[in-house]
Design a protein around this motif. Structure first.
Motif, PDB file in Angstrom:
ATOM      1  N   TRP A  26      15.920 -15.157 -27.628  1.00 59.41           N
ATOM      2  CA  TRP A  26      14.778 -15.878 -27.096  1.00 59.41           C
ATOM      3  C   TRP A  26      15.037 -17.380 -27.008  1.00 59.41           C
ATOM      4  CZ3 TRP A  26      11.646 -12.790 -31.178  1.00 59.41           C
ATOM      5  CH2 TRP A  26      11.693 -11.433 -30.832  1.00 59.41           C
ATOM      6  N   SER A  54      16.698 -13.433 -32.189  1.00 57.15           N
ATOM      7  CA  SER A  54      16.282 -12.141 -31.638  1.00 57.15           C
ATOM      8  C   SER A  54      15.183 -11.593 -32.529  1.00 57.15           C
ATOM      9  CB  SER A  54      17.470 -11.173 -31.599  1.00 57.15           C
ATOM     10  OG  SER A  54      17.787 -10.732 -32.907  1.00 57.15           O
ATOM     11  N   GLU A 159       9.164 -17.670 -35.362  1.00 61.30           N
ATOM     12  CA  GLU A 159       8.046 -17.651 -34.441  1.00 61.30           C
ATOM     13  C   GLU A 159       6.762 -18.123 -35.136  1.00 61.30           C
ATOM     14  OE1 GLU A 159      11.006 -14.560 -33.084  1.00 61.30           O
ATOM     15  OE2 GLU A 159      10.228 -15.344 -34.964  1.00 61.30           O
TER      16      GLU A 159
END
Length: 207
Positions: A26, A54, A159
């Motif tokens: 990402w 990932s 994240e």
């Protein structure tokens, strides 16, 4: 950040890279810029190159924390590599708090060996002692530095930190990756986003 004394940083680790799934991830190949509100002192004002990202997690190298107390010549002596003094030297950095007795070279892709990880076009991460031999002998990649340790995140952890406004992200370029001014890199990276550090406290997590 506490740092262990390095002992044979490349020994027994030929080409092995920690938790680096490779392939398209990402934010793989992007730079993370710590927000001024970063609470973890190990990452205050840090700039990190994400070498793998990932669903399995993320792994990166801190770009702007020079390593104190160890020179490239000292490292070659520890690893019993010739020649000492070397024909060429590279900078040593603290790459992060995980496995900080272990070495990695982040470098341009004009030199690779078995097990090297291509982070993105033009950028490679190598954990083999072969690259140190090449550099000491006057060869090796055009640009690069050696990092002891790395920064690591478990699944979903990075994240979550981005959602909590801990990091901004910006595309990497050679001027930032291999800056001759690590002390000014944090502001240089923010300038690429045209962001004033004084105005960041209420900014959302990524750009």
């Amino acid at each position: 950040m506490a740092r262990q004394s390095p002992r044979k940083p490349f020994a027994g680790r030929r080409g092995a890279l920690p938790g680096a799934p490779g392939g398209e991830g990402w934010l793989t190949g992007q730079l993370l810029i710590a927000m001024p509100t970063m609470q973890d002192p190990r990452f205050a004002r840090s700039v990190i190159c994400l070498c793998a990202h990932s669903g399995e997690g993320a792994m990166g190298i801190v770009l702007n924390k020079p390593l104190d107390g160890l020179s490239f010549d000292d490292l070659l002596k520890q690893l019993d590599l010739d020649p000492v003094p070397p024909q060429r030297r590279i900078r040593l950095m603290s790459g992060g708090p995980v496995e900080n007795g272990r070495g990695f070279v982040l470098h341009t892709e004009d030199w690779e060996t078995e097990g090297s990880l291509k982070v993105r076009p033009g950028l490679v991460l190598t954990a083999s002692v072969d690259i140190l031999k090449a550099i000491a002998g006057g060869g090796g990649p055009r640009e690069g530095f050696l990092a002891l340790g790395y920064a690591g995140w478990g699944p979903g952890q990075l994240e979550s930190e981005i959602q909590q406004n801990a990091w901004l992200s910006v595309p990497a370029d050679e001027a930032l990756l291999f800056s001759a001014d690590p002390g000014g890199l944090w502001r240089q990276a923010l300038a690429k986003l045209q962001v004033d550090p004084a105005l960041l406290s209420g900014v959302a997590g990524h750009a």
